[in-house]
Scaffold this motif. Structure first.
Motif, short mmCIF file in Angstrom:
data_model
loop_
_atom_site.label_atom_id
_atom_site.label_comp_id
_atom_site.label_asym_id
_atom_site.label_seq_id
_atom_site.Cartn_x
_atom_site.Cartn_y
_atom_site.Cartn_z
N ASP A 186 16.92 79.70 -20.60
CA ASP A 186 17.71 79.72 -21.82
C ASP A 186 17.78 78.29 -22.34
O ASP A 186 18.17 77.39 -21.59
N PRO A 187 17.39 78.04 -23.60
CA PRO A 187 17.38 76.66 -24.10
C PRO A 187 18.72 75.95 -23.98
O PRO A 187 18.78 74.72 -23.84
N ARG A 188 19.83 76.71 -24.01
CA ARG A 188 21.15 76.10 -23.88
C ARG A 188 21.66 76.12 -22.45
O ARG A 188 22.65 75.46 -22.13
N GLN A 189 21.02 76.90 -21.59
CA GLN A 189 21.49 77.11 -20.21
C GLN A 189 22.99 77.41 -20.20
O GLN A 189 23.74 76.94 -19.34
N ILE A 190 23.39 78.23 -21.16
CA ILE A 190 24.82 78.47 -21.39
C ILE A 190 25.47 79.22 -20.23
O ILE A 190 26.68 79.11 -20.00
N ASP A 191 24.67 79.97 -19.46
CA ASP A 191 25.22 80.79 -18.40
C ASP A 191 25.09 80.12 -17.03
O ASP A 191 25.13 80.78 -16.00
N GLY A 192 24.93 78.78 -17.04
CA GLY A 192 24.79 78.08 -15.77
C GLY A 192 25.20 76.63 -15.88
O GLY A 192 25.77 76.19 -16.88
N MET A 193 24.85 75.86 -14.87
CA MET A 193 25.28 74.47 -14.78
C MET A 193 24.32 73.50 -15.45
O MET A 193 24.65 72.32 -15.60
N GLY A 194 23.12 73.94 -15.81
CA GLY A 194 22.15 73.04 -16.42
C GLY A 194 22.64 72.48 -17.74
O GLY A 194 23.49 73.07 -18.41
N GLY A 195 22.08 71.34 -18.13
CA GLY A 195 22.52 70.65 -19.34
C GLY A 195 21.53 70.70 -20.49
O GLY A 195 21.52 69.80 -21.32
N SER A 196 20.71 71.76 -20.54
CA SER A 196 19.75 71.96 -21.65
C SER A 196 18.69 70.88 -21.73
O SER A 196 18.14 70.63 -22.79
N ASP A 197 18.42 70.24 -20.62
CA ASP A 197 17.44 69.15 -20.61
C ASP A 197 16.80 69.12 -19.22
O ASP A 197 17.50 69.32 -18.23
N PRO A 198 15.48 68.86 -19.14
CA PRO A 198 14.86 68.77 -17.81
C PRO A 198 15.53 67.74 -16.90
O PRO A 198 15.52 67.90 -15.67
N LEU A 199 16.13 66.70 -17.49
CA LEU A 199 16.75 65.65 -16.68
C LEU A 199 18.06 66.08 -16.04
O LEU A 199 18.55 65.43 -15.12
N THR A 200 18.62 67.19 -16.52
CA THR A 200 19.89 67.68 -15.97
C THR A 200 19.73 69.06 -15.37
O THR A 200 20.73 69.77 -15.17
N SER A 201 18.50 69.46 -15.08
CA SER A 201 18.21 70.77 -14.50
C SER A 201 17.39 70.58 -13.23
O SER A 201 16.28 71.08 -13.10
N LYS A 202 17.96 69.82 -12.30
CA LYS A 202 17.24 69.42 -11.10
C LYS A 202 18.03 69.76 -9.84
O LYS A 202 19.26 69.87 -9.88
N VAL A 203 17.30 69.87 -8.73
CA VAL A 203 17.93 70.25 -7.45
C VAL A 203 17.35 69.40 -6.32
O VAL A 203 16.13 69.15 -6.28
N ALA A 204 18.21 68.97 -5.42
CA ALA A 204 17.80 68.33 -4.17
C ALA A 204 18.20 69.22 -3.01
O ALA A 204 19.35 69.68 -2.94
N VAL A 205 17.25 69.48 -2.12
CA VAL A 205 17.52 70.25 -0.91
C VAL A 205 17.32 69.29 0.27
O VAL A 205 16.24 68.73 0.45
N VAL A 206 18.37 69.12 1.07
CA VAL A 206 18.38 68.06 2.09
C VAL A 206 18.70 68.64 3.45
O VAL A 206 19.54 69.55 3.58
N LYS A 207 18.04 68.11 4.48
CA LYS A 207 18.32 68.52 5.85
C LYS A 207 18.10 67.34 6.78
O LYS A 207 17.37 66.39 6.44
N LYS A 208 18.73 67.38 7.95
CA LYS A 208 18.53 66.35 8.96
C LYS A 208 17.08 66.43 9.42
O LYS A 208 16.55 67.50 9.66
N SER A 209 16.45 65.28 9.56
CA SER A 209 15.03 65.25 9.87
C SER A 209 14.78 65.22 11.37
O SER A 209 15.55 64.63 12.14
N GLY A 210 13.69 65.85 11.78
CA GLY A 210 13.24 65.75 13.16
C GLY A 210 12.10 64.79 13.32
O GLY A 210 11.49 64.70 14.40
N ARG A 211 11.78 64.03 12.25
CA ARG A 211 10.66 63.10 12.27
C ARG A 211 11.08 61.76 12.86
O ARG A 211 12.22 61.32 12.66
N PRO A 212 10.19 61.10 13.57
CA PRO A 212 10.52 59.78 14.14
C PRO A 212 10.88 58.78 13.04
O PRO A 212 10.22 58.72 11.99
N SER A 213 11.94 58.00 13.25
CA SER A 213 12.35 56.92 12.35
C SER A 213 12.69 57.41 10.95
O SER A 213 12.60 56.66 9.98
N VAL A 214 13.05 58.69 10.82
CA VAL A 214 13.47 59.25 9.53
C VAL A 214 14.83 59.92 9.72
O VAL A 214 15.06 60.60 10.73
N ASP A 215 15.73 59.74 8.74
CA ASP A 215 17.06 60.32 8.85
C ASP A 215 17.13 61.73 8.28
O ASP A 215 17.67 62.64 8.91
#
Length: 355
Positions: free
Chosen positions: A49-78
């Motif tokens: 929806d260009p206005r994203q009126i039914d959600g949290m987005g701000g009608s712009d690609p710069l405000t329609s983003k998501v980060a998914v984060v988890k504790k890492s099992g990689r050496p020397s990485v958090d």
């Protein structure tokens, strides 16, 4: 987790990272099935929806983003960080690119959620960027055992000041395309336009603004209203995709399309960037890194226009519509060995969001 049922709340922190903002989730709080996850995130943002009126987005690609984060099992990485771009007006969620702006708040989020312990006045968080397989190191202000968001650092495109979040990137060359210059050439020609196809953290096609029939000083809205320009850019982008080892990019958010011109405010280069169908009001962090690197490639359209400082450590100010972004490049001869940028972040709310 099991797939969330529509109407049920999922834990989320909304944050500004650099010149973007979006929802930050622990991986364990989202559906494990990608289709269910993406459907949930589309509902959260209110897309399509260009206005994203039914959600949290701000009608712009710069405000329609998501980060998914988890504790890492990689050496020397958090922590491991997956970036997802939720399209505004299409039912698309893509992991085809990274985001260095949203990255800026991953460190604070990880500390807030208890994934990384505070180490003192500042806490270094090493972040594996799942989209591209590279590592970034962010330094977070943590006096008194808590994340501090207040400070004197200022970045263009964000009002006011905040605590600095310096970020150093490691091994970003060829992050998505397999090589810094995926065609092996400093310059190629597509539809009669000289371009540099480059990937130093973000796949970009860099070309002279003048070759595209613009000055390079226009406001983003004016460029978005230029139907002829947009058609030419998209034609070049679709042809560049396979040449950059990205395949068919019709429904992808990469490569970014950057038109460059001579600097006008004492910087290294001036830019106007389509991301790929909207004109960026500034420039993405990793996009700026790729453009700065293009400035250092002899023979490229950017190199011919850029004002490049001397020395083995070069600070290149990348001018954009709302100011500039400085990229610090450490050189090893003619090659870029390491890059760093300064960002800021802010926590906006912490609670549950409903899909």
């Amino acid at each position: 987790m099991s797939d969330p049922i529509s109407g049920h709340g999922v834990r989320c922190m909304w944050m500004r990272g650099g010149t973007s903002k979006g929802g930050y989730f622990l991986a364990e709080d989202l559906p494990t099935d990608e289709k269910a996850r993406d459907a949930f995130l589309l509902r959260v943002m209110g897309s399509p929806d260009p206005r994203q009126i039914d959600g949290m987005g701000g009608s712009d690609p710069l405000t329609s983003k998501v980060a998914v984060v988890k504790k890492s099992g990689r050496p020397s990485v958090d922590v491991d960080y997956l970036f997802l771009q939720v399209f505004v007006d299409q039912p698309i969620v893509t992991d085809a690119q990274n985001c260095g702006n949203i990255l800026a708040a991953v460190g604070p989020f990880a500390i807030e959620r208890g994934l990384v312990p505070v180490a003192g006045e500042t806490t270094v968080v090493r972040i594996f960027m799942e989209n591209t397989g590279q590592i970034a190191e962010a330094t977070i202000s943590t006096p008194d055992g808590n994340v501090n968001y207040e400070g004197d650092a200022r970045i263009d495109g964000v009002p006011g000041t905040a605590a600095p979040v310096p970020i150093v990137f490691e091994d970003t060359a060829g992050s998505s395309c397999g090589a810094l210059l995926p065609t092996g050439n400093a310059v190629d020609e597509i539809d009669g336009i000289a371009v540099t196809m480059i990937d130093n953290g973000m796949p970009c096609v860099v070309m002279r603004a003048a070759d595209m029939g613009i000055e390079g000083t226009e406001e983003p809205k004016a460029l978005e209203a230029n139907a002829e320009l947009r058609a030419k850019l998209e034609a070049i982008r679709l042809k560049a995709g396979p040449l950059m080892n990205l395949g068919d990019v019709t429904e992808k958010s990469v490569p970014k399309m950057t038109m460059v011109s001579a600097p006008r405010a004492g910087g290294a280069i001036s830019t106007r960037t389509f991301i790929p169908h909207r004109c960026h009001t500034s420039i993405g962090v990793l996009g700026a890194v790729s453009v700065a690197t293009a400035c250092l490639v002899p023979g490229s359209p950017a190199h011919d226009l850029a004002v490049i400082p001397g020395g083995g450590v070069k600070t290149l100010s990348i001018e954009h519509p709302t100011g500039e972004m400085s990229v610090v490049a450490t050189m090893n001869g003619d090659d870029v060995e390491k890059v760093a940028v300064l960002r800021t972040a802010r926590k906006l709310f912490d609670g549950v969001v409903f899909g």
